[in-house]
Design a protein around this motif. Structure first.
Motif, PDB file in Angstrom:
ATOM      1  N   TYR A   8      39.998  46.672  50.447  1.00 49.56           N
ATOM      2  CA  TYR A   8      40.253  45.946  51.852  1.00 49.56           C
ATOM      3  C   TYR A   8      41.891  45.602  51.335  1.00 49.56           C
ATOM      4  CZ  TYR A   8      39.843  40.935  54.278  1.00 49.56           C
ATOM      5  OH  TYR A   8      40.082  39.880  54.477  1.00 49.56           O
ATOM      6  N   TYR A   9      42.488  44.673  52.056  1.00 51.32           N
ATOM      7  CA  TYR A   9      43.506  43.406  52.240  1.00 51.32           C
ATOM      8  C   TYR A   9      44.403  43.050  53.652  1.00 51.32           C
ATOM      9  CZ  TYR A   9      47.948  41.304  51.385  1.00 51.32           C
ATOM     10  OH  TYR A   9      48.742  40.970  50.860  1.00 51.32           O
ATOM     11  N   GLN A  10      44.289  41.726  53.442  1.00 55.33           N
ATOM     12  CA  GLN A  10      44.113  40.977  54.586  1.00 55.33           C
ATOM     13  C   GLN A  10      46.176  39.940  54.290  1.00 55.33           C
ATOM     14  OE1 GLN A  10      42.293  39.470  57.515  1.00 55.33           O
ATOM     15  NE2 GLN A  10      44.958  39.070  58.117  1.00 55.33           N
ATOM     16  N   GLY A  36      45.998  34.676  40.988  1.00 59.68           N
ATOM     17  CA  GLY A  36      44.548  35.379  42.135  1.00 59.68           C
ATOM     18  C   GLY A  36      45.313  35.360  43.395  1.00 59.68           C
ATOM     19  N   THR A  37      46.103  35.502  43.658  1.00 59.56           N
ATOM     20  CA  THR A  37      46.422  35.272  45.298  1.00 59.56           C
ATOM     21  C   THR A  37      47.013  36.850  45.803  1.00 59.56           C
ATOM     22  OG1 THR A  37      48.912  35.278  44.344  1.00 59.56           O
ATOM     23  CG2 THR A  37      47.725  32.710  45.053  1.00 59.56           C
ATOM     24  N   GLY A  38      46.430  38.002  45.280  1.00 62.23           N
ATOM     25  CA  GLY A  38      46.067  38.471  46.007  1.00 62.23           C
ATOM     26  C   GLY A  38      47.343  40.197  45.791  1.00 62.23           C
ATOM     27  N   LYS A  39      47.768  39.034  44.747  1.00 58.21           N
ATOM     28  CA  LYS A  39      49.236  41.180  44.222  1.00 58.21           C
ATOM     29  C   LYS A  39      48.387  41.988  43.614  1.00 58.21           C
ATOM     30  CE  LYS A  39      50.850  38.004  40.574  1.00 58.21           C
ATOM     31  NZ  LYS A  39      49.721  36.510  41.554  1.00 58.21           N
ATOM     32  N   SER A  40      47.995  41.990  42.997  1.00 54.36           N
ATOM     33  CA  SER A  40      47.457  43.065  42.627  1.00 54.36           C
ATOM     34  C   SER A  40      46.153  44.121  43.768  1.00 54.36           C
ATOM     35  CB  SER A  40      46.117  43.387  41.214  1.00 54.36           C
ATOM     36  OG  SER A  40      46.568  42.462  40.442  1.00 54.36           O
ATOM     37  N   ARG A  41      45.457  43.074  43.988  1.00 50.40           N
ATOM     38  CA  ARG A  41      45.322  43.738  45.837  1.00 50.40           C
ATOM     39  C   ARG A  41      45.923  44.964  46.559  1.00 50.40           C
ATOM     40  NH1 ARG A  41      40.063  43.471  48.022  1.00 50.40           N
ATOM     41  NH2 ARG A  41      38.955  42.915  46.044  1.00 50.40           N
ATOM     42  N   ILE A 178      39.193  36.405  54.406  1.00 44.72           N
ATOM     43  CA  ILE A 178      39.114  37.081  53.051  1.00 44.72           C
ATOM     44  C   ILE A 178      37.708  36.898  52.097  1.00 44.72           C
ATOM     45  CG2 ILE A 178      40.010  37.258  51.265  1.00 44.72           C
ATOM     46  CD1 ILE A 178      43.246  36.440  52.266  1.00 44.72           C
ATOM     47  N   GLU A 182      34.832  40.218  52.200  1.00 46.78           N
ATOM     48  CA  GLU A 182      35.022  40.274  50.124  1.00 46.78           C
ATOM     49  C   GLU A 182      33.022  40.255  50.028  1.00 46.78           C
ATOM     50  OE1 GLU A 182      36.956  42.271  49.662  1.00 46.78           O
ATOM     51  OE2 GLU A 182      37.458  41.053  47.405  1.00 46.78           O
ATOM     52  N   ARG A 215      40.644  33.945  44.293  1.00 49.16           N
ATOM     53  CA  ARG A 215      39.909  35.127  43.280  1.00 49.16           C
ATOM     54  C   ARG A 215      38.692  33.738  43.036  1.00 49.16           C
ATOM     55  NH1 ARG A 215      42.662  36.364  38.838  1.00 49.16           N
ATOM     56  NH2 ARG A 215      43.431  38.222  39.914  1.00 49.16           N
TER      57      ARG A 215
HETATM   58  P1  ADP Z   1      46.508  38.743  41.576  1.00 44.02           P
HETATM   59  O1  ADP Z   1      46.940  40.191  40.947  1.00 44.02           O
HETATM   60  O2  ADP Z   1      47.098  38.122  42.181  1.00 44.02           O
HETATM   61  O3  ADP Z   1      45.763  37.808  40.726  1.00 44.02           O
HETATM   62  P2  ADP Z   1      43.854  39.679  42.869  1.00 44.02           P
HETATM   63  O4  ADP Z   1      44.764  40.493  44.048  1.00 44.02           O
HETATM   64  O5  ADP Z   1      43.493  39.730  42.059  1.00 44.02           O
HETATM   65  O6  ADP Z   1      44.849  38.432  41.743  1.00 44.02           O
HETATM   66  O7  ADP Z   1      43.279  38.910  43.928  1.00 44.02           O
HETATM   67  C1  ADP Z   1      41.602  38.116  43.382  1.00 44.02           C
HETATM   68  C2  ADP Z   1      40.662  38.033  44.571  1.00 44.02           C
HETATM   69  O8  ADP Z   1      41.576  37.527  45.536  1.00 44.02           O
HETATM   70  C3  ADP Z   1      40.681  39.857  44.958  1.00 44.02           C
HETATM   71  O9  ADP Z   1      39.621  40.318  44.023  1.00 44.02           O
HETATM   72  C4  ADP Z   1      40.262  39.607  46.496  1.00 44.02           C
HETATM   73  O10 ADP Z   1      39.095  39.477  46.438  1.00 44.02           O
HETATM   74  C5  ADP Z   1      40.656  38.402  47.393  1.00 44.02           C
HETATM   75  N1  ADP Z   1      42.188  38.372  47.434  1.00 44.02           N
HETATM   76  C6  ADP Z   1      43.530  37.266  47.068  1.00 44.02           C
HETATM   77  N2  ADP Z   1      44.281  37.802  48.453  1.00 44.02           N
HETATM   78  C7  ADP Z   1      43.460  38.813  49.443  1.00 44.02           C
HETATM   79  C8  ADP Z   1      44.248  39.259  50.588  1.00 44.02           C
HETATM   80  N3  ADP Z   1      45.831  38.995  51.510  1.00 44.02           N
HETATM   81  N4  ADP Z   1      43.093  40.548  51.068  1.00 44.02           N
HETATM   82  C9  ADP Z   1      41.872  40.650  50.367  1.00 44.02           C
HETATM   83  N5  ADP Z   1      41.369  40.088  49.390  1.00 44.02           N
HETATM   84  C10 ADP Z   1      42.622  39.242  48.638  1.00 44.02           C
END
Ligand code: ADP
Length: 260
Positions: A8-10, A36-41, A178, A182, A215
């Motif tokens: 899931y990605y918003q 925690g801003t969704g980069k990895s997701r 989100i 989630e 996160r």
């Molecule tokens: P980063 O890699 O930036 O440290 P993550 O990708 O691990 O952060 O994001 C942390 C959590 O925040 C994810 O596991 C998810 O639950 C949530 N999250 C943050 N942004 C989004 C998004 N745009 N869409 C979906 N989930 C998100």
């Protein structure tokens, strides 16, 4: 083998479009932004969407070029070469994601140089060989500019090799969506959690190294969803991870208790 469900990605801005076009050109891609801003997701989502394998390396201060490229190992009476994850991605044509690249040792940056320009090749000095990258190989990295206050930076000569996009906390409505997607939490509670986060994010005078990430809110929402009281969930999932300063913790607890 069954295919994994789409993560899931918003989408927040035009990042999907930008990434798809960058992938066509296979230009290295840098995701900038706080933790925690969704980069990895996002990158997991994109790899799935583009139907390509993703190899993720979480870089830390001990991560060296050897960890990425490979090493000789002794097996019985023989010494054999073992490809590292970067070499595998280069040869087989995967996306490699170097999470928090600025944390790695400087020799990692040196090792990826020739992969990040027109040459698209990897030189392995221990083998004395150069490998041309597979046409589907792409290098992606993430970087937290907040670290610049400390000592970990990325030099302009490295940064300018990447197409870059900034990640930040989504606007309130999207962030609440989100949380609901989630964790299945009720929308009104999601909204309250986002309000608390917005309030704390605006308290810049607290001088927190990192503020409330999406996160942390997801974690609080998960705890609430499985029955932990709301205020306690916010205390342990949002406030305690932010700081160890007891006065600040108490002030933030008092503040959040009024809001949920
Ligand atoms: P980063 O890699 O930036 O440290 P993550 O990708 O691990 O952060 O994001 C942390 C959590 O925040 C994810 O596991 C998810 O639950 C949530 N999250 C943050 N942004 C989004 C998004 N745009 N869409 C979906 N989930 C998100």
């Amino acid at each position: 083998m069954t295919k994994m469900n789409t993560p899931y990605y918003q989408p927040i801005h035009k990042e999907i479009d930008v990434f798809e076009h960058t992938y066509k050109c296979k230009i290295p891609f840098l995701l900038k932004g706080p933790t925690g801003t969704g980069k990895s997701r996002f990158i997991e989502f994109m790899a799935h969407k583009l139907d390509t394998k993703l190899i993720t390396i979480s870089c830390h201060e001990e991560t060296s070029s050897t960890d990425l490229i490979g090493r000789f190992i002794i097996k019985g009476a023989e010494t054999i070469w073992l490809d590292g994850p970067l070499t595998t991605a280069v040869k087989e044509g995967h996306i490699i994601y170097l999470d928090e690249i600025a944390e790695a040792r400087p020799d990692v940056i040196v090792a990826i140089h020739s992969l990040t320009d027109h040459r698209r090749e990897l030189f392995i000095d221990k083998l004395g060989e150069t490998f041309k990258a597979h046409e589907n190989f792409m290098l992606v990295a993430s970087f937290n500019p907040g670290y610049q206050r400390g000592f970990k930076e990325l030099k302009p000569s490295t940064r300018q090799r990447f197409v870059s996009i900034s990640f930040d906390y989504p606007e309130a409505k999207l962030e609440a969506e989100i949380l609901v997607s989630e964790t299945n939490i009720q929308p009104d509670i999601a909204k309250k959690l986002v309000n608390i986060a917005t309030k704390i994010r605006n308290l810049t005078e607290l001088g927190l190294t990192e503020t409330v990430s999406t996160r942390l809110l997801v974690d609080a929402a998960k705890l609430i969803h499985v029955g932990l009281p709301k205020r306690l969930s916010v205390h342990v999932a949002v406030i305690e991870p932010l700081t160890d300063d007891l006065e600040v913790i108490q002030a933030l607890k008092d503040l959040s208790d009024l809001m949920i």
